[in-house]
Every structure is written in structure tokens, then in C-alpha cells.
Design an enzyme around this catalytic site. Structure first.
Site, PDB file in Angstrom:
ATOM      1  N   ASP A  12       0.814  -1.218   0.000  1.00 48.27           N
ATOM      2  CA  ASP A  12       0.000   0.000   0.000  1.00 48.27           C
ATOM      3  C   ASP A  12       0.850   1.272   0.000  1.00 48.27           C
ATOM      4  OD1 ASP A  12      -1.989  -1.844   0.352  1.00 48.27           O
ATOM      5  OD2 ASP A  12      -2.954  -0.805   2.031  1.00 48.27           O
TER       6      ASP A  12
ATOM      7  N   HIS B 172       3.684  -2.266   3.132  1.00 53.62           N
ATOM      8  CA  HIS B 172       3.744  -0.913   2.546  1.00 53.62           C
ATOM      9  C   HIS B 172       5.047  -0.748   1.774  1.00 53.62           C
ATOM     10  CE1 HIS B 172       0.789  -0.554   5.768  1.00 53.62           C
ATOM     11  NE2 HIS B 172       0.258   0.428   5.051  1.00 53.62           N
TER      12      HIS B 172
HETATM   13 NI    NI Z   1      -2.530   3.253   3.368  1.00 56.37          NI
END
Ligand code: NI
Length: 498
Positions: free
Chosen positions: A308, A453
Site C-alpha cells: 500500500d 507498505h
Molecule cells: Ni494506506
């Protein structure tokens, strides 16, 4: 009277800023000759190459102009070496400019232009070829070449001895003879190259500039070095077939020099035939199994890695590189605002076979805004992703995993699905690669969607262990859309927690 007072005042106004600006510049540019430099820095955060960013600095002043391309790789060690070399080149230029300026008239404008050409052998081996053009008055400028052949995986800058064991007398003689033959076999080279100068250059082999390519070993000679200056920088391509005996075996494997591999294989086959004849032995079975064979397993276990908040100019290329090493695909939930910054990188992620999904434009909590803003946040990001990657995202992951009925309705209207995750190692909070990996490995089970991430370096550092352990456990990495199909997850089902 009035006039002279006025004059004083005006001159004071003009003078004071000049003094301030002048001293400011003098303090900042002690080494540089001209105080009116216009500095322009252009940053190309993403070239075509994983793990290498290129920054182009241009400076224009009254008496000089410079343009320098600086690559920054994922390896600090390699960066240090290259950046130090570039700084030295720049320093030399300014020193020479200072000294030589007096010899030429005031109109002389010096130039320093260091250009970079990247020649990729694969995704971690590169020839970084710098061409330097220097002009410091007189009739002609000077050209030269400097090459760094690097391994981003091993943080290594190759020296010529890594390639060919030239410290070995016999090997050196052999190499020298091969290079000389290239000259003597070519009439036009015979005309231009001074064999004695060539010999001198070869004897000082550790000073040679060289690069390695699919089928040749290239040598670079500075102007004047082995030929008249009219020839400029000279390159000599030594075909790899002629170096089969000389190139280090490890290098042949590492660089996958197929020209040499083929020759070695042919030779081995020939020998094998001979031994077979001699001993009349059974066939030697080749137990090679390809990666593809490994994938076909009876009880398939699938897992989806998701990243992400990217793409990020520094971390995403690293993650792409690691995924490729493990032959793994993943799903990237991109922010439209990040795609704005790195459209080429977003396209690269898609081009490498990963799924691109939507993480909204600005990463705001969608439960805290009006429906129109929710719609806008999703639509805008989708358009950005489509435009850059050519992929239409089918999945939306709302920031913070926060959603309500308004958001669910908005997304179902747009033919997309909300997908959250089932394993969250909290890589945004905990920046210990080992702990991140351990948390994933403890929680994972077939069908897991792992939240990561691609904006934290520590996540990239945790990734090899995750991929290695899961591969060992027999997991196959798939995209979230693939997982939905494989595991018969309902299209609109929201996955969260376990
Ligand atoms: Ni996010």
C-alpha cells in the site's frame, strides 16, 4: 544638494543588496570562479532501471557551464564510490578553470559535461558508462570515458581482475595477444592504432576502462592514448568467443554469458561422448527441474502479498527487484497522488505482471467525508492509474481499512470491490525487518492477504525472508484478484481480520 543626497540614497539602496548577495554567494561558492551561477537541478527519480535514480545537475555561470548526471543506486557502497569520483571530476574542472582562465581571453567559457549511459545486463548487473567532455579554452575539448560495472545484489563494483585474471602472467600474455590480433586483423585499425601505445595501455591494465556485454568485452581508450586525437575516444570490442579460456568461470555464470556457456557446453558434450565411448556407461541423467515444474503441486497453497501507499521512488524499485528474484507477483494498492509523482514507475510495476489496485487519491479517511468526496477520491485515483499503467483497478482498499455503507455503495456502483487484508505485521509502526517477517510467517495460512507498505525501506528488507520461507513452505504467490478466483471468495466480500 538635493541631487547628491538623492544619489547617495539610491546608491546605498543598490549597494547594500549587492553586498549582501555578493557575500552570500562568496560564502557559498568559495571554490567556484563565478558568482552568478544559475543552478538548475533536474531529478529523474526513475529511469528504466530498478534500483537506479538519476539526477542531472546543470549550472550556468558567466564563465562556465556544467551538466552532471549522478546515479544513485540501492547500494550505499556503490554510491559512495561513484559520487566521490564525480565530485573529484567537478573539483578538477574548477581548479583547471581557475588556472587556465588567465591564459585565454575573458570571453572563455569552460564546459564540463558528464553524461551517463546505463547498459543493463540484467536486473542487478549494470555497466554505468560515463562520458566526460571538458572544454577549457583552445581549439578542442577533451573526451574521456569512465565505466563502473556494478552488481547491486552484492554491492560490488567489478575490477578487471574479477573478469580476467590478468595478474597471472600467462593469462595476461594471452589477453594481450588477443587484443593485438584484433588490431592486426583490421586494416583501418592498423592505420590508426599505435601498437606500442596499446601495449603500454594494456600493461597498466588496472587503469583500463572496460565494460562487459552479451557478446563482447569492450575496452575504452582516451583521446591520444593509442591513436591520433582525431579518432576521439576509441573503443575496441573483443568478442567473448575469443576470451572463453580467459573469462572467470564465476563471471560466466553470474553474467550468463551464453556465448561462452554454449562453447563450454559443446566442449563438455564432446568430452562426455568420448568418456561414454571409452567406458560404455549408462546414460547420465539430468536431474534439472525448472521452477515451473516446482509450481505444479497437488495441494496448492496460495497467498497474496499486497503493498500500500506507493509507488515510492526509493522503495518500490527495490521491492520489484526482490519479487522478481523469487518469481513472485503481488498487488500494489497505489495512491493517485503517488502515481502523479511516479507515473513511469507505476507503469513498470504493471509491466512486470503485478496487479494494480486503488488506494484512493489522497489517503484520507473516507468515513469522515461526504459521498461526493468519496466518489472523487476513488475516481480520480482510478483515472490516474489507468492512464499510467493501462490497468483498470478492480479492487479498492480504503485508507486505514475504514469503510461504511456509503463507501460500500459507492464502490459497488463503480464495479469495483473492497478488499482489506487478513495478515497485518504493522510494518508502518514496527521498523525491525526481522520482526516484520516473523509476524507475517506466524500469522500466514493458505488464502492469506498480507498487508505491507512499499514506502518503508525496512519492509523491503523484511521481504526476502518472507518470500524465502513461504516458498519453502510450498506457497505460491498470486495477485489478490487471482486469489479471489482461486479461493472462491465472493466478489463483494470484505476481508478483514482472521
Ligand atoms: Ni494506506
Amino acid at each position: 544638494m538635493k541631487n547628491s543626497k538623492k544619489f547617495k540614497l539610491i546608491s546605498a539602496i543598490i549597494f547594500v543588496p549587492i553586498l549582501i548577495i555578493g557575500s552570500f554567494l562568496a560564502l557559498n561558492m568559495i571554490d567556484q570562479t563565478s558568482p552568478i551561477a544559475k543552478v538548475h537541478t533536474e531529478v529523474q527519480e526513475w529511469g528504466k532501471y530498478a534500483g537506479i535514480n538519476i539526477k542531472i545537475k546543470t549550472e550556468e555561470a558567466k564563465d562556465y557551464s556544467i551538466s552532471i548526471s549522478t546515479p544513485t543506486t540501492s547500494s550505499d557502497h556503490i554510491n559512495d564510490e561513484i559520487h566521490q569520483w564525480l565530485e573529484e571530476e567537478e573539483k578538477h574542472f574548477f581548479n583547471d578553470l581557475k588556472q587556465l582562465k588567465h591564459r585565454f581571453n575573458d570571453d572563455m567559457v569552460g564546459h564540463l559535461n558528464i553524461q551517463l549511459e546505463i547498459d543493463a545486463i540484467n536486473d542487478h548487473l549494470y555497466n554505468l558508462i560515463f562520458t566526460t567532455y571538458t572544454y577549457l579554452g583552445g581549439a578542442n575539448g577533451e573526451n574521456k570515458t569512465k565505466v563502473f560495472t556494478i552488481d547491486l545484489e552484492k554491492d560490488h563494483i567489478f575490477v578487471i581482475d574479477d573478469m580476467i585474471p590478468l595478474q597471472d602472467k600467462k593469462a595476461f600474455k594471452n589477453f594481450q595477444k588477443t587484443v593485438q590480433q584484433i588490431i592486426t586483423n583490421d586494416e583501418s585499425l592498423m592505420m590508426t592504432v599505435d601498437i606500442e601505445s596499446l601495449d603500454n595501455a594494456l600493461v597498466a591494465y588496472d587503469q583500463l576502462e572496460w565494460s562487459i556485454h552479451e557478446d563482447s568485452f569492450r575496452l575504452y581508450f582516451d583521446e591520444y592514448e593509442i591513436a591520433p586525437s582525431s579518432e576521439g575516444v576509441m573503443t575496441l570490442d573483443v568478442p567473448l568467443e575469443q576470451l572463453t579460456q580467459l573469462i572467470d568461470e564465476k563471471i560466466v555464470k553470474q553474467f550468463q554469458l551464453s556465448v561462452i556457456e554454449d562453447q563450454i557446453e559443446a566442449k563438455a558434450k564432446k568430452e562426455q561422448k568420448q568418456t561414454k565411448k571409452e567406458h560404455g556407461k549408462k546414460k547420465v541423467q539430468n536431474k534439472k527441474t525448472s521452477n515451473k515444474d516446482k509450481k505444479v503441486k497437488k495441494e496448492a497453497k496460495y497467498v497474496a502479498l499486497t503493498f500500500d501507499d506507493g509507488p515510492s521512488g526509493t522503495v518500490t524499485p527495490e521491492i520489484l527487484h526482490i519479487l522478481e528474484e523469487f518469481d513472485a507477483v503481488a498487488t500494489f494498492f497505489m495512491l493517485g497522488s503517488q502515481v502523479d509523482y511516479y507515473p513511469d514507475l507505476a507503469a513498470e510495476v504493471a509491466a512486470r505482471g503485478h496487479e494494480i489496485a486503488n488506494h484512493t487519491q489522497n489517503h484520507i479517511d473516507l468515513t469522515k467525508v461526504r459521498k461526493s468526496v468519496v466518489e472523487h477520491e476513488i475516481k480520480l485515483s482510478r483515472e490516474k492509474i489507468e492512464k499510467s499503467t493501462g490497468q483498470t483497478p478492480r479492487l479498492v482498499r480504503p485508507p486505514y481499512g475504514a469503510y461504511n455503507d456509503i463507501i460500500l455503495n459507492t464502490i459497488s456502483e463503480s464495479d469495483e470491490s473492497i478488499i482489506l487484508w487478513s495478515v497485518d505485521p504493522q510494518d508502518w509502526k514496527n521498523r525491525q525487518p526481522k520482526q516484520i517477517a516473523d509476524r507475517v510467517l506466524r500469522a500466514v495460512k493458505p488464502g492469506s492477504i498480507i498487508l505491507l507498505h512499499d514506502i518503508h525501506r525496512t519492509t523491503a528488507e523484511a521481504l526476502p525472508k518472507i518470500l524465502e520461507e513461504l516458498s519453502k513452505d510450498g506457497y505460491t504467490f498470486v495477485t489478490v484478484s487471482e486469489l479471489i478466483e482461486l479461493e472462491n471468495i465472493e466478489a463483494m466480500k470484505v476481508i478483514r481480520g482472521q
